[in-house]
Design a protein around this motif. Structure first.
Motif, PDB file in Angstrom:
ATOM      1  N   GLU A   1       0.917  -1.690  -0.295  1.00 54.01           N
ATOM      2  CA  GLU A   1       0.457   0.091   0.095  1.00 54.01           C
ATOM      3  C   GLU A   1       1.260   1.563   0.146  1.00 54.01           C
ATOM      4  O   GLU A   1       0.419   1.942  -0.843  1.00 54.01           O
ATOM      5  CB  GLU A   1      -0.882  -0.158   0.922  1.00 54.01           C
ATOM      6  CG  GLU A   1      -2.531   0.723   1.349  1.00 54.01           C
ATOM      7  CD  GLU A   1      -2.884   1.208  -0.137  1.00 54.01           C
ATOM      8  OE1 GLU A   1      -3.592   2.160  -0.698  1.00 54.01           O
ATOM      9  OE2 GLU A   1      -3.349  -0.611  -0.419  1.00 54.01           O
ATOM     10  N   PRO A   2       2.200   1.174   1.372  1.00 49.25           N
ATOM     11  CA  PRO A   2       3.049   2.829   0.987  1.00 49.25           C
ATOM     12  C   PRO A   2       3.286   2.470  -0.808  1.00 49.25           C
ATOM     13  O   PRO A   2       2.832   3.909  -1.602  1.00 49.25           O
ATOM     14  CB  PRO A   2       4.092   2.022   1.520  1.00 49.25           C
ATOM     15  CG  PRO A   2       3.434   1.167   2.442  1.00 49.25           C
ATOM     16  CD  PRO A   2       2.414   0.401   2.066  1.00 49.25           C
ATOM     17  N   MET A   3       3.613   1.794  -1.512  1.00 51.04           N
ATOM     18  CA  MET A   3       3.857   1.660  -2.595  1.00 51.04           C
ATOM     19  C   MET A   3       3.331   2.617  -3.850  1.00 51.04           C
ATOM     20  O   MET A   3       3.126   3.306  -4.441  1.00 51.04           O
ATOM     21  CB  MET A   3       4.931   0.868  -3.224  1.00 51.04           C
ATOM     22  CG  MET A   3       5.586   1.040  -4.522  1.00 51.04           C
ATOM     23  SD  MET A   3       6.884   1.768  -4.496  1.00 51.04           S
ATOM     24  CE  MET A   3       8.273   0.503  -4.080  1.00 51.04           C
ATOM     25  N   VAL A   4       2.357   1.977  -3.595  1.00 57.18           N
ATOM     26  CA  VAL A   4       0.989   1.946  -4.331  1.00 57.18           C
ATOM     27  C   VAL A   4       0.725   3.034  -4.371  1.00 57.18           C
ATOM     28  O   VAL A   4       0.612   4.429  -5.148  1.00 57.18           O
ATOM     29  CB  VAL A   4      -0.161   1.294  -4.152  1.00 57.18           C
ATOM     30  CG1 VAL A   4      -1.644   1.674  -4.924  1.00 57.18           C
ATOM     31  CG2 VAL A   4       0.215   0.441  -4.349  1.00 57.18           C
ATOM     32  N   ARG A   5       0.870   4.115  -3.081  1.00 57.76           N
ATOM     33  CA  ARG A   5       0.214   5.566  -2.902  1.00 57.76           C
ATOM     34  C   ARG A   5       1.499   6.190  -3.103  1.00 57.76           C
ATOM     35  O   ARG A   5       1.022   8.038  -3.710  1.00 57.76           O
ATOM     36  CB  ARG A   5       0.126   5.559  -1.381  1.00 57.76           C
ATOM     37  CG  ARG A   5      -1.571   4.930  -0.762  1.00 57.76           C
ATOM     38  CD  ARG A   5      -1.929   5.704   0.592  1.00 57.76           C
ATOM     39  NE  ARG A   5      -3.690   4.352   0.708  1.00 57.76           N
ATOM     40  CZ  ARG A   5      -3.510   5.089   1.563  1.00 57.76           C
ATOM     41  NH1 ARG A   5      -3.330   6.055   1.860  1.00 57.76           N
ATOM     42  NH2 ARG A   5      -5.243   3.449   1.917  1.00 57.76           N
ATOM     43  N   VAL A   6       2.272   5.808  -3.220  1.00 54.32           N
ATOM     44  CA  VAL A   6       3.652   7.055  -3.886  1.00 54.32           C
ATOM     45  C   VAL A   6       2.897   7.608  -4.860  1.00 54.32           C
ATOM     46  O   VAL A   6       3.448   8.579  -5.880  1.00 54.32           O
ATOM     47  CB  VAL A   6       5.031   6.323  -2.744  1.00 54.32           C
ATOM     48  CG1 VAL A   6       6.362   7.360  -4.075  1.00 54.32           C
ATOM     49  CG2 VAL A   6       5.080   6.909  -1.508  1.00 54.32           C
TER      50      VAL A   6
ATOM     51  N   ARG B   1       9.650   2.932   6.986  1.00 56.15           N
ATOM     52  CA  ARG B   1      10.916   1.896   7.120  1.00 56.15           C
ATOM     53  C   ARG B   1      11.766   2.795   5.732  1.00 56.15           C
ATOM     54  O   ARG B   1      11.443   3.367   5.427  1.00 56.15           O
ATOM     55  CB  ARG B   1      10.854   0.897   6.827  1.00 56.15           C
ATOM     56  CG  ARG B   1       9.593   0.681   5.801  1.00 56.15           C
ATOM     57  CD  ARG B   1       9.065  -1.035   5.888  1.00 56.15           C
ATOM     58  NE  ARG B   1       7.790  -1.445   5.388  1.00 56.15           N
ATOM     59  CZ  ARG B   1       6.652  -0.877   6.139  1.00 56.15           C
ATOM     60  NH1 ARG B   1       6.144  -0.336   7.344  1.00 56.15           N
ATOM     61  NH2 ARG B   1       5.626  -1.291   4.505  1.00 56.15           N
ATOM     62  N   GLU B   2      12.906   2.373   5.785  1.00 60.88           N
ATOM     63  CA  GLU B   2      13.507   3.386   4.271  1.00 60.88           C
ATOM     64  C   GLU B   2      12.723   2.362   3.887  1.00 60.88           C
ATOM     65  O   GLU B   2      13.116   1.009   3.313  1.00 60.88           O
ATOM     66  CB  GLU B   2      14.894   3.717   4.669  1.00 60.88           C
ATOM     67  CG  GLU B   2      15.492   3.661   3.669  1.00 60.88           C
ATOM     68  CD  GLU B   2      17.515   4.321   4.064  1.00 60.88           C
ATOM     69  OE1 GLU B   2      17.448   4.760   2.735  1.00 60.88           O
ATOM     70  OE2 GLU B   2      17.652   3.957   4.674  1.00 60.88           O
ATOM     71  N   PRO B   3      12.607   3.091   2.675  1.00 57.69           N
ATOM     72  CA  PRO B   3      11.585   2.121   1.240  1.00 57.69           C
ATOM     73  C   PRO B   3      12.666   2.287  -0.102  1.00 57.69           C
ATOM     74  O   PRO B   3      12.745   2.409  -1.090  1.00 57.69           O
ATOM     75  CB  PRO B   3      10.979   3.633   0.893  1.00 57.69           C
ATOM     76  CG  PRO B   3      11.260   4.921   0.970  1.00 57.69           C
ATOM     77  CD  PRO B   3      12.085   4.224   2.466  1.00 57.69           C
TER      78      PRO B   3
ATOM     79  N   ASP C   1      11.989  10.302  15.948  1.00 58.35           N
ATOM     80  CA  ASP C   1      10.760   9.906  15.995  1.00 58.35           C
ATOM     81  C   ASP C   1      11.068   8.257  15.016  1.00 58.35           C
ATOM     82  O   ASP C   1      10.225   7.684  15.166  1.00 58.35           O
ATOM     83  CB  ASP C   1       9.540  10.256  15.500  1.00 58.35           C
ATOM     84  CG  ASP C   1       9.286  10.648  14.588  1.00 58.35           C
ATOM     85  OD1 ASP C   1       9.935  10.325  13.210  1.00 58.35           O
ATOM     86  OD2 ASP C   1       8.600  10.819  13.873  1.00 58.35           O
ATOM     87  N   TYR C   2      12.027   8.002  14.715  1.00 60.81           N
ATOM     88  CA  TYR C   2      12.401   6.734  14.053  1.00 60.81           C
ATOM     89  C   TYR C   2      11.681   6.364  12.267  1.00 60.81           C
ATOM     90  O   TYR C   2      11.280   5.709  12.024  1.00 60.81           O
ATOM     91  CB  TYR C   2      12.132   5.399  14.550  1.00 60.81           C
ATOM     92  CG  TYR C   2      12.946   5.428  16.168  1.00 60.81           C
ATOM     93  CD1 TYR C   2      14.712   5.196  16.146  1.00 60.81           C
ATOM     94  CD2 TYR C   2      13.049   6.028  16.911  1.00 60.81           C
ATOM     95  CE1 TYR C   2      15.495   5.715  16.896  1.00 60.81           C
ATOM     96  CE2 TYR C   2      13.411   6.275  18.690  1.00 60.81           C
ATOM     97  CZ  TYR C   2      15.307   5.739  18.028  1.00 60.81           C
ATOM     98  OH  TYR C   2      15.571   6.295  19.245  1.00 60.81           O
ATOM     99  N   ARG C   3      11.546   7.475  11.966  1.00 56.64           N
ATOM    100  CA  ARG C   3      10.441   7.792  10.633  1.00 56.64           C
ATOM    101  C   ARG C   3      11.200   7.904   9.740  1.00 56.64           C
ATOM    102  O   ARG C   3      12.320   8.536  10.004  1.00 56.64           O
ATOM    103  CB  ARG C   3       9.292   8.245  10.862  1.00 56.64           C
ATOM    104  CG  ARG C   3       8.410   7.853  11.986  1.00 56.64           C
ATOM    105  CD  ARG C   3       6.801   8.146  11.661  1.00 56.64           C
ATOM    106  NE  ARG C   3       6.117   8.209  11.006  1.00 56.64           N
ATOM    107  CZ  ARG C   3       5.450   8.563  10.285  1.00 56.64           C
ATOM    108  NH1 ARG C   3       4.488   9.599  10.628  1.00 56.64           N
ATOM    109  NH2 ARG C   3       4.258   8.114   8.853  1.00 56.64           N
ATOM    110  N   TYR C   4      11.006   8.010   8.596  1.00 59.55           N
ATOM    111  CA  TYR C   4      11.892   8.838   7.209  1.00 59.55           C
ATOM    112  C   TYR C   4      10.962   9.423   6.110  1.00 59.55           C
ATOM    113  O   TYR C   4      10.049   9.670   6.094  1.00 59.55           O
ATOM    114  CB  TYR C   4      12.700   7.785   6.217  1.00 59.55           C
ATOM    115  CG  TYR C   4      13.140   6.738   7.163  1.00 59.55           C
ATOM    116  CD1 TYR C   4      14.430   6.990   6.989  1.00 59.55           C
ATOM    117  CD2 TYR C   4      12.589   5.187   7.906  1.00 59.55           C
ATOM    118  CE1 TYR C   4      15.237   6.109   7.527  1.00 59.55           C
ATOM    119  CE2 TYR C   4      13.353   4.949   8.657  1.00 59.55           C
ATOM    120  CZ  TYR C   4      14.893   5.087   8.416  1.00 59.55           C
ATOM    121  OH  TYR C   4      16.178   4.030   8.947  1.00 59.55           O
ATOM    122  N   GLU C   5      11.777  10.426   5.967  1.00 62.35           N
ATOM    123  CA  GLU C   5      10.855  11.751   4.847  1.00 62.35           C
ATOM    124  C   GLU C   5      11.461  11.974   3.847  1.00 62.35           C
ATOM    125  O   GLU C   5      13.131  11.847   3.378  1.00 62.35           O
ATOM    126  CB  GLU C   5      11.570  13.441   5.363  1.00 62.35           C
ATOM    127  CG  GLU C   5      10.470  13.936   6.921  1.00 62.35           C
ATOM    128  CD  GLU C   5      10.528  15.124   6.906  1.00 62.35           C
ATOM    129  OE1 GLU C   5      11.718  15.409   6.178  1.00 62.35           O
ATOM    130  OE2 GLU C   5      10.097  15.757   8.154  1.00 62.35           O
TER     131      GLU C   5
END
Length: 97
Positions: free
Chosen positions: A27-32, A51-53, A74-78
């Motif tokens: 789902e993350p890849m589809v939305r990006v 997570r790092e994509p 916060d352990y997320r990635y931008e």
């Protein structure tokens, strides 16, 4: 795509934030990828993800997008994604040191 990264872009960047945290693959890849279909000149996409994509990087480079990934406190990635200025040479995506 190794391209100049200008945080201000002469004040002309229009940034869209897409938070795909907590979503199960793919789902993350589809939305990006869907969001990239709507990205125009002087626009960039800021993806917030848990997570790092790594698989996304190759897709971006293959399709002519530059990107820059930043690990947050916060352990997320931008992941900021934009179309580089035409005429830049292909290479590895720009990543922080």
């Amino acid at each position: 795509m190794n391209a100049p990264y200008d945080d201000n872009h002469n004040g002309e960047w229009e940034e869209t934030i897409l938070d795909v945290g907590g979503l199960a693959p793919p789902e993350p890849m589809v939305r990006v990828l869907d969001a990239l279909d709507h990205l125009g000149p002087n626009q960039r996409l800021c993806v917030l993800i848990d997570r790092e994509p790594h698989p996304l990087y190759g897709i971006l480079e293959k399709n002519g997008y530059a990107h820059r990934t930043t690990a947050r406190a916060d352990y997320r990635y931008e992941v900021r994604i934009w179309e580089p200025v035409r005429g830049t040479l292909p290479g590895q995506a720009e990543r922080p040191l």
